[in-house]
Design a protein around this motif. Sequence first.
Motif, PDB file in Angstrom:
ATOM      1  N   MET A 151      -9.689  16.320   8.375  1.00  0.00           N
ATOM      2  CA  MET A 151     -11.027  16.889   8.548  1.00  0.00           C
ATOM      3  C   MET A 151     -11.827  15.919   9.394  1.00  0.00           C
ATOM      4  SD  MET A 151     -12.168  18.380   4.863  1.00  0.00           S
ATOM      5  CE  MET A 151     -11.435  19.863   4.209  1.00  0.00           C
ATOM      6  N   TYR A 152     -12.753  16.465  10.165  1.00  0.00           N
ATOM      7  CA  TYR A 152     -13.643  15.649  10.980  1.00  0.00           C
ATOM      8  C   TYR A 152     -14.991  15.559  10.288  1.00  0.00           C
ATOM      9  CZ  TYR A 152     -10.325  16.557  14.771  1.00  0.00           C
ATOM     10  OH  TYR A 152      -9.198  16.649  15.535  1.00  0.00           O
ATOM     11  N   TRP A 153     -15.585  14.343  10.283  1.00  0.00           N
ATOM     12  CA  TRP A 153     -16.926  14.201   9.723  1.00  0.00           C
ATOM     13  C   TRP A 153     -17.915  14.994  10.550  1.00  0.00           C
ATOM     14  CZ3 TRP A 153     -14.389   9.151   9.519  1.00  0.00           C
ATOM     15  CH2 TRP A 153     -14.049   8.788   8.218  1.00  0.00           C
ATOM     16  N   ARG A 154     -18.828  15.646   9.845  1.00  0.00           N
ATOM     17  CA  ARG A 154     -19.921  16.424  10.457  1.00  0.00           C
ATOM     18  C   ARG A 154     -19.419  17.506  11.416  1.00  0.00           C
ATOM     19  NH1 ARG A 154     -25.090  14.280   9.390  1.00  0.00           N
ATOM     20  NH2 ARG A 154     -24.942  12.276   8.389  1.00  0.00           N
ATOM     21  N   ASP A 155     -18.233  18.044  11.129  1.00  0.00           N
ATOM     22  CA  ASP A 155     -17.686  19.137  11.936  1.00  0.00           C
ATOM     23  C   ASP A 155     -18.510  20.394  11.690  1.00  0.00           C
ATOM     24  OD1 ASP A 155     -15.943  20.327  13.708  1.00  0.00           O
ATOM     25  OD2 ASP A 155     -14.152  19.999  12.500  1.00  0.00           O
ATOM     26  N   HIS A 156     -18.470  21.307  12.629  1.00  0.00           N
ATOM     27  CA  HIS A 156     -19.213  22.563  12.535  1.00  0.00           C
ATOM     28  C   HIS A 156     -18.608  23.471  11.470  1.00  0.00           C
ATOM     29  CE1 HIS A 156     -15.854  24.648  14.435  1.00  0.00           C
ATOM     30  NE2 HIS A 156     -15.728  23.531  15.149  1.00  0.00           N
ATOM     31  N   GLY A 157     -19.402  24.433  10.981  1.00  0.00           N
ATOM     32  CA  GLY A 157     -18.917  25.423  10.019  1.00  0.00           C
ATOM     33  C   GLY A 157     -18.186  26.529  10.730  1.00  0.00           C
ATOM     34  N   PRO A 158     -17.527  27.407  10.046  1.00  0.00           N
ATOM     35  CA  PRO A 158     -17.352  27.462   8.606  1.00  0.00           C
ATOM     36  C   PRO A 158     -16.432  26.330   8.118  1.00  0.00           C
ATOM     37  CG  PRO A 158     -15.933  29.087   9.648  1.00  0.00           C
ATOM     38  CD  PRO A 158     -16.760  28.459  10.742  1.00  0.00           C
ATOM     39  N   PRO A 159     -16.409  26.101   6.798  1.00  0.00           N
ATOM     40  CA  PRO A 159     -15.559  25.042   6.248  1.00  0.00           C
ATOM     41  C   PRO A 159     -14.099  25.245   6.670  1.00  0.00           C
ATOM     42  CG  PRO A 159     -17.020  25.912   4.560  1.00  0.00           C
ATOM     43  CD  PRO A 159     -17.157  26.804   5.758  1.00  0.00           C
ATOM     44  N   HIS A 160     -13.499  24.196   7.203  1.00  0.00           N
ATOM     45  CA  HIS A 160     -12.123  24.302   7.680  1.00  0.00           C
ATOM     46  C   HIS A 160     -11.456  22.933   7.703  1.00  0.00           C
ATOM     47  CE1 HIS A 160     -14.415  23.224  11.281  1.00  0.00           C
ATOM     48  NE2 HIS A 160     -13.303  22.624  11.689  1.00  0.00           N
ATOM     49  N   PHE A 161     -10.149  22.954   7.913  1.00  0.00           N
ATOM     50  CA  PHE A 161      -9.398  21.714   8.117  1.00  0.00           C
ATOM     51  C   PHE A 161      -8.487  21.910   9.320  1.00  0.00           C
ATOM     52  CE2 PHE A 161      -6.863  24.191   5.121  1.00  0.00           C
ATOM     53  CZ  PHE A 161      -5.572  24.074   5.612  1.00  0.00           C
ATOM     54  N   HIS A 162      -7.967  20.800   9.812  1.00  0.00           N
ATOM     55  CA  HIS A 162      -7.065  20.812  10.960  1.00  0.00           C
ATOM     56  C   HIS A 162      -5.674  20.399  10.483  1.00  0.00           C
ATOM     57  CE1 HIS A 162     -10.386  20.969  13.926  1.00  0.00           C
ATOM     58  NE2 HIS A 162     -11.041  20.412  12.916  1.00  0.00           N
TER      59      HIS A 162
END
Length: 85
Positions: free
Chosen positions: A14-25
């Motif tokens: 996960m990236y800090w302060r990533d845009h929504g919606p909640p997600h993972f890479h």
Amino acid sequence: MPVISRFLGISIAMYWRDHGPPHFHAKYSGHEIRVDILTGEVHGEFPKRALRHVLEWHGMHKKELIENWQLCQKNEALKLIEPLE
């Protein structure tokens, strides 16, 4: 990019302060996808077997993923999540 789990050659981050919606890479063998935590919707291309593993893991750890997303939004340290066995 904090890695929160690794299994079967797949890295989940996960990236800090990533845009929504909640997600993972998820990354695997030169491929990368983004997975919506709430819906399981996948963006990107992944080998079928690896994708099945990621989605199975996602289903098992939705609550922990949401908790980590909330930590990410506050730029706080993330918790490791058990790998798929």
